[in-house]
Design an enzyme around this catalytic site. Sequence first.
Site, mmCIF file in Angstrom:
data_model
loop_
_atom_site.group_PDB
_atom_site.id
_atom_site.type_symbol
_atom_site.label_atom_id
_atom_site.label_comp_id
_atom_site.label_asym_id
_atom_site.label_seq_id
_atom_site.Cartn_x
_atom_site.Cartn_y
_atom_site.Cartn_z
ATOM 1 N N ARG A 51 0.825 -1.216 0.000
ATOM 2 C CA ARG A 51 0.000 0.000 0.000
ATOM 3 C C ARG A 51 0.858 1.265 0.000
ATOM 4 N NH1 ARG A 51 -4.407 -0.775 4.484
ATOM 5 N NH2 ARG A 51 -2.441 -1.235 5.460
ATOM 6 N N LYS A 147 2.857 -19.355 8.092
ATOM 7 C CA LYS A 147 1.953 -19.387 9.234
ATOM 8 C C LYS A 147 1.665 -17.995 9.794
ATOM 9 C CE LYS A 147 3.953 -19.765 13.560
ATOM 10 N NZ LYS A 147 5.213 -19.098 13.811
ATOM 11 N N HIS A 177 9.610 -22.321 8.164
ATOM 12 C CA HIS A 177 11.018 -21.983 7.953
ATOM 13 C C HIS A 177 11.968 -22.989 8.627
ATOM 14 C CE1 HIS A 177 10.884 -19.885 11.872
ATOM 15 N NE2 HIS A 177 12.204 -19.899 11.849
ATOM 16 N N GLU A 215 14.194 -20.609 23.487
ATOM 17 C CA GLU A 215 14.534 -19.245 23.072
ATOM 18 C C GLU A 215 14.820 -18.403 24.308
ATOM 19 O OE1 GLU A 215 12.303 -17.861 19.366
ATOM 20 O OE2 GLU A 215 10.744 -18.840 20.535
ATOM 21 N N HIS A 239 6.429 -25.982 13.728
ATOM 22 C CA HIS A 239 7.869 -26.270 13.690
ATOM 23 C C HIS A 239 8.230 -27.601 14.379
ATOM 24 C CE1 HIS A 239 8.007 -22.283 12.217
ATOM 25 N NE2 HIS A 239 8.064 -21.651 13.362
ATOM 26 N N LYS A 330 9.789 -19.458 25.652
ATOM 27 C CA LYS A 330 10.433 -18.147 25.562
ATOM 28 C C LYS A 330 11.144 -17.846 26.873
ATOM 29 C CE LYS A 330 8.157 -16.869 21.689
ATOM 30 N NZ LYS A 330 8.832 -16.849 20.412
#
Length: 484
Positions: A51, A147, A177, A215, A239, A330
């Site tokens: 856009r 996703k 990925h 992570e 994943h 996380k």
Amino acid sequence: MVSRVIPVDPFDLVIFGGTGDLARRKILPGLYRRFCSGQMPEGARIIGAARTETDSEGYRKIVSDAIHEFDPKSAQCGKLDAFLSLLEYETVDAMGEAGWNELRPHLRDGHVRAFYFSVGPSLFGILAERLSHFGLVDDESRIVIEKPLGHDLATAKELNATLGAYFDESQIYRIDHYLGKETVQNLMAVRFGNILFEPLWNAQHIDHIQITVAETVGVGGRGGYYDKSGAMRDMVQNHLMQLLCLIAMEPPSQFEPNSVRDEKLKVIRALQPVPPHHIVRGQYDATDSEPSYREDVENARSFTESFIALRCEIANWRWAGTPFYMRTGKKLKARTSEIAVRFKPAPHSIFGEDKETGSQPNELIIRLQPNEGITLSVTIKEPGPGGMRLVNVPLDMTFAEALGEEAEAPDAYERLIMDVIRGNQTLFMRGDEVEAAWAWTDPIIEGWQARHDVPKLYDVGSAGPDDALMLLHRDNRKWRDIKA
Ligand code: BG6
């Protein structure tokens, strides 16, 4: 060993959302690296479509800035001007009429035509319809999406049906990925390119398998999305599920898209429902200096998990009775992703008690990140005098060391985009795989909702809630340490 680069044929790639975050961080720097390596040909065309009101010149500046910001090392490869000259831009309103007819002159007949939907999932169906409506789709056309591919089985089915109305399954490239990561592909090479492992790859010889994707980052600025997803939807349904499939699947008859995907699908369909006591959910707590999960997502009553550990079983002849433990979260201790295949102990020790001799079961560790590589632990005699003492040593196949500098693994995106251009769907998810993964996931999530399940708090920098440790202790097993 020098990596071989096989150039792809000239192509037209339209990136919807071409000025957005994913395009600037991953897709465009990735394409530039492929250009530097000689894989992307001079005759390629990359058309940004978004856009944003700009023109081709303005877009080149946006992309040049992005490459300098997100991949300063590659920016030095000396081909930036040549790469930028392949870029074009059209302002397009996905929801309306503007820009669509103007897109047509950018596309050449007789070239592969790829449309990358680097936009929110609510636009996937709309873009597919618009492309078809404006006659921009030909036999060489393909679309790329990533996703979230639905939020549950019903919405995934809806999405597949919408895309299927305009594109054949062979034209739809669903990125996960993780499948583009070097070691993930190497896992298939190791399993199916050697005779050593496959005869042992079953419940008779493997004690259990651990899949860890840890992570250190929190949910950062993605709280709005993440709080509606949680670790189950964000990581496990896609994943970790893909990793599980590649570890557990039967050998496909060929390394060819449908052979591989048929085998993965069988694994997902054979996954047993997971009882509540085989799942641990967690939420990271606040520290003196860092906010809690709930503060990060600005939802003081959130019951969404930022950590999950599960004990899964696959009901087939190969795996009956072998637990597959998966965990992801996380703000954990370290950023590390690995698959650990723990073999059973040797059936009889001729050296005496294992505890005394130091013998340990073999373990195959497939490290996805950091330091991609594969390690096999084997028992040998401790060198030197002093009797038959045994030690476990790693046979290390760290790629960086084994292959030298040339081995720097390409980023998952750049590899996958080249596969889109080549028309190779092997590393992309088929629609039925996505649906099967949701069919397994949905009842688990519905169970939490029905029970008002509350995630356990865990400390930032830990390995998740203590209950996750118990999940294995109960089975007389132990998680591997989470370390970088
Ligand atoms: C994404 C998830 O798909 O994968 C993120 O949405 C997660 O939450 C990321 O952080 C992890 O990817 P990688 O390649 O950094 O392991």
